[in-house]
Design an enzyme around this catalytic site. Structure first.
Site, PDB file in Angstrom:
ATOM      1  N   CYS A  20     -14.228  -7.616   7.180  1.00  0.00           N
ATOM      2  CA  CYS A  20     -15.356  -7.831   8.098  1.00  0.00           C
ATOM      3  C   CYS A  20     -15.508  -9.322   8.439  1.00  0.00           C
ATOM      4  O   CYS A  20     -15.824 -10.128   7.562  1.00  0.00           O
ATOM      5  CB  CYS A  20     -16.633  -7.307   7.445  1.00  0.00           C
ATOM      6  SG  CYS A  20     -18.118  -7.761   8.327  1.00  0.00           S
ATOM      7  N   LYS A  47     -21.485   4.787   1.735  1.00  0.00           N
ATOM      8  CA  LYS A  47     -22.402   3.766   1.206  1.00  0.00           C
ATOM      9  C   LYS A  47     -23.210   4.301   0.038  1.00  0.00           C
ATOM     10  O   LYS A  47     -23.788   5.377   0.134  1.00  0.00           O
ATOM     11  CB  LYS A  47     -23.341   3.284   2.313  1.00  0.00           C
ATOM     12  CG  LYS A  47     -22.604   2.704   3.512  1.00  0.00           C
ATOM     13  CD  LYS A  47     -23.550   2.355   4.643  1.00  0.00           C
ATOM     14  CE  LYS A  47     -22.776   1.892   5.857  1.00  0.00           C
ATOM     15  NZ  LYS A  47     -22.572   2.958   6.851  1.00  0.00           N
TER      16      LYS A  47
END
Length: 213
Positions: A20, A47
């Site tokens: 990222c 998540k």
């Protein structure tokens, strides 16, 4: 005391930093300011509940500042600058948007299936604008001799551009853009960058689904 930061984990590698660019931007800021931090690697495809509790939108990076979890790399970098002003990474306002359209142009070109859709030219135009800025201002960085926030935002994006376009399109920044190439080299060779970058194969894997979409 170390700052807690949640960043993306590499796909299929639970202990490896993911790809990222926004997470890396914050990590670069922490490194350049010599702030101790503790990374929590988050699988963005699955998540954990504790992460969704602190980041309801489920986005990385998030950093804990003054007991509160803060999302969005722009906001985090701004708050870190306020709270830890030395060494300053403040970008003079007139340079803050330099190179800001490169990443969008890169993504469009990377995903393009049509060689004649103008997406390559659009990216080259943005890189030429950066080239002209670097040529007409004393560098090596956007705002001069010192690295600032704008460089730390651009560094991960230029790295993704180099790795992903090299792999998927056999494309690299034109030789004629020597200032851009030297600028990228200067950024990539910094200790902070070496410590916080995702491995090339992780960057390649991270873009695969978008390229093949």
């Amino acid at each position: 005391m170390a700052l807690d930061i949640c960043v993306k984990v590499a796909v299929g590698a639970p202990d490896v930093l993911g790809d990222c660019p926004f997470s890396q931007r914050v990590l670069l800021t922490l490194e350049e300011k010599k702030l101790p931090y503790k990374t929590h690697l988050i699988n963005v495809s699955d998540k954990p509940q504790w992460f969704l509790d602190i980041s309801p939108e489920g986005k990385v990076p998030v950093v804990k500042l003054d007991g509160k979890w803060v999302a969005d790399s722009d906001v985090i970098v701004g708050l870190l600058e306020e709270k830890y002003p030395e060494p300053s990474l403040k970008t003079p306002p007139e340079f803050a948007s330099v190179g800001s359209k490169i990443f969008g142009a890169f993504v469009t070109f990377l995903k393009s299936k049509d060689a004649n859709d103008g997406s390559e030219k659009a990216l080259v135009d943005e890189l030429e604008a950066l080239e002209n800025h670097l040529k007409t201002h004393s560098g090596p960085f956007v705002a001069g001799e010192k690295i600032t926030a704008v460089d730390l935002s651009l560094a991960p994006k230029l790295y993704h551009l180099e790795v992903a376009l090299g792999h998927y399109k056999n494309w690299s920044v034109p030789e004629s853009l020597t200032s851009v190439r030297n600028y990228a080299k200067a950024l990539f060779s910094r200790e902070s960058f070496e410590k916080t970058k995702a491995k090339k194969e992780i960057v390649v894997a991270g873009w695969e689904s978008k390229v093949n979409a």
